[in-house]
Design an enzyme around this catalytic site. Sequence first.
Site, short mmCIF file in Angstrom:
data_model
loop_
_atom_site.label_atom_id
_atom_site.label_comp_id
_atom_site.label_asym_id
_atom_site.label_seq_id
_atom_site.Cartn_x
_atom_site.Cartn_y
_atom_site.Cartn_z
N CYS A 128 28.79 -28.88 -8.60
CA CYS A 128 28.20 -29.41 -9.83
C CYS A 128 28.28 -30.93 -9.93
O CYS A 128 27.66 -31.53 -10.81
CB CYS A 128 28.87 -28.76 -11.05
SG CYS A 128 28.60 -26.97 -11.13
N HIS A 270 27.99 -33.18 -17.11
CA HIS A 270 27.54 -31.94 -16.48
C HIS A 270 27.56 -30.84 -17.52
O HIS A 270 28.54 -30.68 -18.26
CB HIS A 270 28.46 -31.60 -15.31
CG HIS A 270 28.38 -30.17 -14.87
ND1 HIS A 270 27.19 -29.57 -14.53
CD2 HIS A 270 29.33 -29.21 -14.74
CE1 HIS A 270 27.43 -28.32 -14.20
NE2 HIS A 270 28.71 -28.07 -14.33
N ASN A 300 24.48 -23.29 -17.39
CA ASN A 300 25.02 -24.17 -16.35
C ASN A 300 24.13 -24.05 -15.12
O ASN A 300 24.10 -23.01 -14.47
CB ASN A 300 26.46 -23.77 -16.03
CG ASN A 300 27.12 -24.67 -15.01
OD1 ASN A 300 26.46 -25.36 -14.23
ND2 ASN A 300 28.45 -24.67 -15.00
#
Length: 361
Positions: A128, A270, A300
């Site tokens: 990520c 993020h 996500n």
Amino acid sequence: MPARPLNPYDPPPPAPQERSAVLCGLAGWVPPHVVTNEELSRRLDTSDDWIRTRTGISRRHFAEPGQATSDLAVEAGRRALLSAGTEAADAVIVATTTPDRSCPATAPLVATRLGLTEAAAFDISAVCTGFVYGLASAAGLIAAGVAERVLLIGADTYSTIVDPQDRANAIIFGDGAGAVVLRAGRPDEPGAVGHFDLGSDGTGEELIMVAAGGSRQRSTPGDVGPQDHHFSMQGKEVYRHAVTRMAASARTALALADYKADDIDHFVPHQANLRILRSVAEDLGLPPERCVSNVESVGNTGAASIPLALADAASHQTIQQGERVLLTAFGGGLTWGSCLLSWPALSQISRPYDRGGVPAS
């Protein structure tokens, strides 16, 4: 590698000692298949209220059967090039945890499908944090004079590696791609990217991982269970590390720029889940209204999450030219990173959910 001709709308390239990467194109794209909390509740022991309360997510997008990460990356990359008003790039970087194949890299295929013949192309695997690592890599190529323009794409199809029966992770992750075009410019221009902080800690490798498929598993005797091929994450430990690492990294980037948190107009972390986003913003002393988030709509999306959030905000004109933006991310590895940039004047930003690809004015 000879540099491609510059976009005629770009200003003349600066002298080497003044070179900085400048954001000049941005786009995002998510596949049309929407998976709501209600749909997940029909096959998992959960509910819409439970998911919303704990993650802030109401829906996510899944790739269709046969659709790969490169397909999403190509669409986002095409739109980003359109946003930048160019068809050319000297390098293509794809940040992803879900490449089309373990070998070769996905970026060369993406470059070819975009018509970027013979451009340098490589993948970045930082989970990520991949997009922030990719920004640093692209900025380095430009600063060194290796490239005049770089296409950076964050793309992931987590639906291909997350166990659909894993309640803890199936509710969190979605698929998507976000892309930016960076050109050579000057550090005082709107859109200039700079002041990076990057880090890692391999002792936390097992907190976020897919156990099977790599050389470690293939060279080790013993049976491989079905779960070894799926994504696993130790949620509580990851939460603690994510908040701590992102906040510390963001502070380091601010210190490098001689900024305070109050100097930041927009904070784009993020998009892990809403609890993490709010905890990091609170730790930094940033009010909620400065935190850019679209996790409610897409979940996500791994390396795609920051550029998707940026594209969403830009399409709604939430961020204005000259405003200061702070990016920060945390991912498997463990990895983390932060970056500061000033916002450019962008045009033709297509909304990630726009099916026709017609740019939003």
